[in-house]
Design a protein around this motif. Structure first.
Motif, PDB file in Angstrom:
ATOM      1  N   LEU A 177       0.863  -1.263  -0.017  1.00  0.00           N
ATOM      2  CA  LEU A 177       0.053  -0.118  -0.305  1.00  0.00           C
ATOM      3  C   LEU A 177       0.773   1.520   0.225  1.00  0.00           C
ATOM      4  CD1 LEU A 177      -2.970  -1.498   3.186  1.00  0.00           C
ATOM      5  CD2 LEU A 177      -2.823  -0.925  -0.191  1.00  0.00           C
ATOM      6  N   THR A 178       1.770   1.193   0.268  1.00  0.00           N
ATOM      7  CA  THR A 178       3.073   2.279   0.211  1.00  0.00           C
ATOM      8  C   THR A 178       3.188   3.048   1.478  1.00  0.00           C
ATOM      9  OG1 THR A 178       3.020   1.976  -2.185  1.00  0.00           O
ATOM     10  CG2 THR A 178       4.237   4.019  -1.795  1.00  0.00           C
ATOM     11  N   VAL A 179       2.306   2.054   2.594  1.00  0.00           N
ATOM     12  CA  VAL A 179       2.594   3.490   3.722  1.00  0.00           C
ATOM     13  C   VAL A 179       3.577   2.980   4.895  1.00  0.00           C
ATOM     14  CG1 VAL A 179      -0.152   4.471   2.866  1.00  0.00           C
ATOM     15  CG2 VAL A 179       0.739   1.822   4.588  1.00  0.00           C
ATOM     16  N   GLY A 180       3.694   3.358   5.426  1.00  0.00           N
ATOM     17  CA  GLY A 180       4.333   2.579   6.936  1.00  0.00           C
ATOM     18  C   GLY A 180       3.558   1.861   7.513  1.00  0.00           C
ATOM     19  N   VAL A 181       4.467   0.606   8.622  1.00  0.00           N
ATOM     20  CA  VAL A 181       4.166  -0.433   9.067  1.00  0.00           C
ATOM     21  C   VAL A 181       3.276   0.078  10.469  1.00  0.00           C
ATOM     22  CG1 VAL A 181       5.269  -1.831  10.743  1.00  0.00           C
ATOM     23  CG2 VAL A 181       6.121  -1.842   8.130  1.00  0.00           C
ATOM     24  N   GLU A 182       3.615   1.155  10.774  1.00  0.00           N
ATOM     25  CA  GLU A 182       3.413   1.616  12.449  1.00  0.00           C
ATOM     26  C   GLU A 182       1.387   2.095  11.974  1.00  0.00           C
ATOM     27  OE1 GLU A 182       3.877   1.475  15.531  1.00  0.00           O
ATOM     28  OE2 GLU A 182       5.560   0.695  14.413  1.00  0.00           O
ATOM     29  N   THR A 183       1.482   2.580  10.671  1.00  0.00           N
ATOM     30  CA  THR A 183       0.060   3.046   9.494  1.00  0.00           C
ATOM     31  C   THR A 183      -0.953   1.812   9.963  1.00  0.00           C
ATOM     32  OG1 THR A 183       0.692   4.715   8.587  1.00  0.00           O
ATOM     33  CG2 THR A 183      -0.827   3.925   7.542  1.00  0.00           C
ATOM     34  N   VAL A 184      -0.314   0.880   9.101  1.00  0.00           N
ATOM     35  CA  VAL A 184      -1.201  -0.389   8.766  1.00  0.00           C
ATOM     36  C   VAL A 184      -1.544  -0.911  10.006  1.00  0.00           C
ATOM     37  CG1 VAL A 184      -0.830  -2.899   8.502  1.00  0.00           C
ATOM     38  CG2 VAL A 184       0.016  -1.433   6.828  1.00  0.00           C
ATOM     39  N   LYS A 185      -0.047  -0.555  11.566  1.00  0.00           N
ATOM     40  CA  LYS A 185      -0.790  -1.751  12.337  1.00  0.00           C
ATOM     41  C   LYS A 185      -2.272  -0.518  13.460  1.00  0.00           C
ATOM     42  CE  LYS A 185       3.774  -2.811  13.982  1.00  0.00           C
ATOM     43  NZ  LYS A 185       4.839  -2.809  15.081  1.00  0.00           N
ATOM     44  N   SER A 186      -1.853   0.515  12.991  1.00  0.00           N
ATOM     45  CA  SER A 186      -3.251   1.472  13.268  1.00  0.00           C
ATOM     46  C   SER A 186      -4.126   0.681  12.465  1.00  0.00           C
ATOM     47  CB  SER A 186      -2.831   3.237  12.712  1.00  0.00           C
ATOM     48  OG  SER A 186      -4.219   3.476  13.661  1.00  0.00           O
ATOM     49  N   HIS A 187      -4.145   0.141  11.856  1.00  0.00           N
ATOM     50  CA  HIS A 187      -5.893   0.006  10.453  1.00  0.00           C
ATOM     51  C   HIS A 187      -5.758  -1.610  11.685  1.00  0.00           C
ATOM     52  CE1 HIS A 187      -5.943   3.295   7.870  1.00  0.00           C
ATOM     53  NE2 HIS A 187      -4.914   3.188   7.482  1.00  0.00           N
ATOM     54  N   VAL A 188      -5.103  -2.299  11.873  1.00  0.00           N
ATOM     55  CA  VAL A 188      -5.367  -3.535  12.087  1.00  0.00           C
ATOM     56  C   VAL A 188      -6.303  -3.277  13.301  1.00  0.00           C
ATOM     57  CG1 VAL A 188      -4.412  -5.515  13.110  1.00  0.00           C
ATOM     58  CG2 VAL A 188      -3.645  -4.918  11.419  1.00  0.00           C
ATOM     59  N   SER A 189      -5.323  -2.891  14.589  1.00  0.00           N
ATOM     60  CA  SER A 189      -5.908  -2.870  16.116  1.00  0.00           C
ATOM     61  C   SER A 189      -7.157  -1.975  16.073  1.00  0.00           C
ATOM     62  CB  SER A 189      -5.550  -1.298  16.675  1.00  0.00           C
ATOM     63  OG  SER A 189      -3.916  -1.763  16.921  1.00  0.00           O
ATOM     64  N   SER A 190      -7.466  -0.606  14.483  1.00  0.00           N
ATOM     65  CA  SER A 190      -9.122  -0.694  14.441  1.00  0.00           C
ATOM     66  C   SER A 190     -10.084  -1.485  14.006  1.00  0.00           C
ATOM     67  CB  SER A 190      -8.970   0.646  13.443  1.00  0.00           C
ATOM     68  OG  SER A 190     -10.440   1.809  13.087  1.00  0.00           O
ATOM     69  N   ILE A 191      -9.066  -1.682  12.961  1.00  0.00           N
ATOM     70  CA  ILE A 191     -10.607  -3.296  12.623  1.00  0.00           C
ATOM     71  C   ILE A 191     -11.240  -4.477  13.547  1.00  0.00           C
ATOM     72  CG2 ILE A 191      -9.823  -5.718  10.797  1.00  0.00           C
ATOM     73  CD1 ILE A 191      -8.262  -3.994   9.440  1.00  0.00           C
ATOM     74  N   LEU A 192      -9.727  -4.790  14.961  1.00  0.00           N
ATOM     75  CA  LEU A 192      -9.827  -5.662  15.177  1.00  0.00           C
ATOM     76  C   LEU A 192     -11.446  -4.822  16.467  1.00  0.00           C
ATOM     77  CD1 LEU A 192      -6.676  -7.110  16.416  1.00  0.00           C
ATOM     78  CD2 LEU A 192      -8.152  -7.969  14.551  1.00  0.00           C
ATOM     79  N   ALA A 193     -10.962  -3.675  16.554  1.00  0.00           N
ATOM     80  CA  ALA A 193     -11.857  -3.140  17.915  1.00  0.00           C
ATOM     81  C   ALA A 193     -13.340  -2.984  17.281  1.00  0.00           C
ATOM     82  CB  ALA A 193     -11.300  -1.619  17.745  1.00  0.00           C
ATOM     83  N   LYS A 194     -13.073  -2.693  16.363  1.00  0.00           N
ATOM     84  CA  LYS A 194     -14.862  -2.684  15.222  1.00  0.00           C
ATOM     85  C   LYS A 194     -15.600  -4.201  15.144  1.00  0.00           C
ATOM     86  CE  LYS A 194     -14.024   1.474  12.378  1.00  0.00           C
ATOM     87  NZ  LYS A 194     -14.497   2.365  11.066  1.00  0.00           N
ATOM     88  N   LEU A 195     -14.228  -4.631  15.101  1.00  0.00           N
ATOM     89  CA  LEU A 195     -15.468  -6.180  15.023  1.00  0.00           C
ATOM     90  C   LEU A 195     -15.346  -7.009  16.093  1.00  0.00           C
ATOM     91  CD1 LEU A 195     -13.209  -7.920  11.390  1.00  0.00           C
ATOM     92  CD2 LEU A 195     -16.164  -7.101  11.755  1.00  0.00           C
ATOM     93  N   GLY A 196     -15.421  -6.474  17.047  1.00  0.00           N
ATOM     94  CA  GLY A 196     -15.241  -6.983  18.628  1.00  0.00           C
ATOM     95  C   GLY A 196     -13.657  -8.208  18.263  1.00  0.00           C
ATOM     96  N   ALA A 197     -13.037  -8.449  17.728  1.00  0.00           N
ATOM     97  CA  ALA A 197     -12.197  -9.584  17.480  1.00  0.00           C
ATOM     98  C   ALA A 197     -10.887  -9.257  18.291  1.00  0.00           C
ATOM     99  CB  ALA A 197     -11.439 -10.279  16.276  1.00  0.00           C
ATOM    100  N   ARG A 198     -10.505 -11.404  18.880  1.00  0.00           N
ATOM    101  CA  ARG A 198      -9.577 -10.967  19.722  1.00  0.00           C
ATOM    102  C   ARG A 198      -7.777 -10.360  18.876  1.00  0.00           C
ATOM    103  NH1 ARG A 198      -5.780 -14.170  21.795  1.00  0.00           N
ATOM    104  NH2 ARG A 198      -5.918 -15.856  20.211  1.00  0.00           N
ATOM    105  N   ASP A 199      -8.054 -10.937  17.298  1.00  0.00           N
ATOM    106  CA  ASP A 199      -6.829 -10.805  17.142  1.00  0.00           C
ATOM    107  C   ASP A 199      -7.077 -11.343  15.763  1.00  0.00           C
ATOM    108  OD1 ASP A 199      -7.093 -14.178  16.913  1.00  0.00           O
ATOM    109  OD2 ASP A 199      -6.263 -14.082  17.736  1.00  0.00           O
TER     110      ASP A 199
END
Length: 216
Positions: A177-199
């Motif tokens: 996606l040509t973005v930073g790893v920290e940006t991806v981590k932020s997106h992943v955290s948001s995805i997990l929170a929105k789904l209520g997923a553990r991992d």
């Protein structure tokens, strides 16, 4: 510090084979063994392994129930790598739904076994084979579809979830996606929170069960 692993399998020869492969690596240490899922909790509490390599089919307590118990009762639980003979085993799918972090075939080559342990220990990508993706799609539910609708992902979050479902790591997603790893981590955290997923595993299962991602 090496990654530490607990082996759980009712077959002594299978445990011996895994131990030999893993202990040949300088960054992996096998800290204990168990012959049944019923013995896992006290060993995990005492040894604090990074990864539990868990046979999915055992006589007294199978790997599904043992996985549930570990995740429900152990603070800061280890990663769980499901080990099985058959890749299209519904037990494997149920273990992943219960919270296991990855999947490994017993017939895997030594290099694949080592890679699986490292991948699961690091926790930034998935071992989620095509056969299990198909099972997840077949077990799709209206509840899973509703959960994805409620999540209301941004376009970028949706893109990241699709790449997660392909098994890409944060670094691979960032490069694509040509973005930073920290940006991806932020997106992943948001995805997990929105789904209520553990991992990540839980999020990807939801993606397949809902039809948001189709098995390829």
């Amino acid at each position: 510090m090496p990654f530490t692993v607990l082996l759980v399998d009712d077959e002594p020869l299978d445990r011996a084979g895994l131990r030999a492969v893993l202990e040949a690596q300088p960054d992996i240490e096998v800290v204990g063994e168990a012959a049944d899922g019923a013995a896992v909790i006290p060993l995990v509490n005492r040894l604090r392994p990074d990864v539990v390599a868990m046979d999915v089919r055992m006589p007294l307590m199978d790997g599904i129930e043992a996985t549930r118990l570990v995740l429900r009762t152990v603070p800061d639980p280890p990663k769980i790598l499901v080990v099985t003979t058959f890749e299209n085993d519904e037990y494997v799918y149920e273990a992943l739904r219960a919270g296991a972090d990855g999947f490994l075939l017993k017939r895997a080559r030594p290099a694949e076994i080592v890679h699986a342990v490292r991948l699961v220990a690091e926790g930034e990508s998935l071992l989620f084979p095509a056969a299990v993706r198909q099972l997840a799609a077949e077990y799709g539910t209206s509840a899973a579809r509703a959960a994805l609708e409620r999540a209301a992902f941004t376009d970028r979050e949706a893109e990241v979830l699709r790449l997660m479902a392909r098994g890409l790591s944060n670094a691979e997603i960032a490069a694509g996606l040509t973005v930073g790893v920290e940006t991806v981590k932020s997106h992943v955290s948001s995805i997990l929170a929105k789904l209520g997923a553990r991992d990540r595993t839980q999020a990807v299962i939801a993606a397949y069960e809902s039809g948001f991602v189709a098995p390829s």
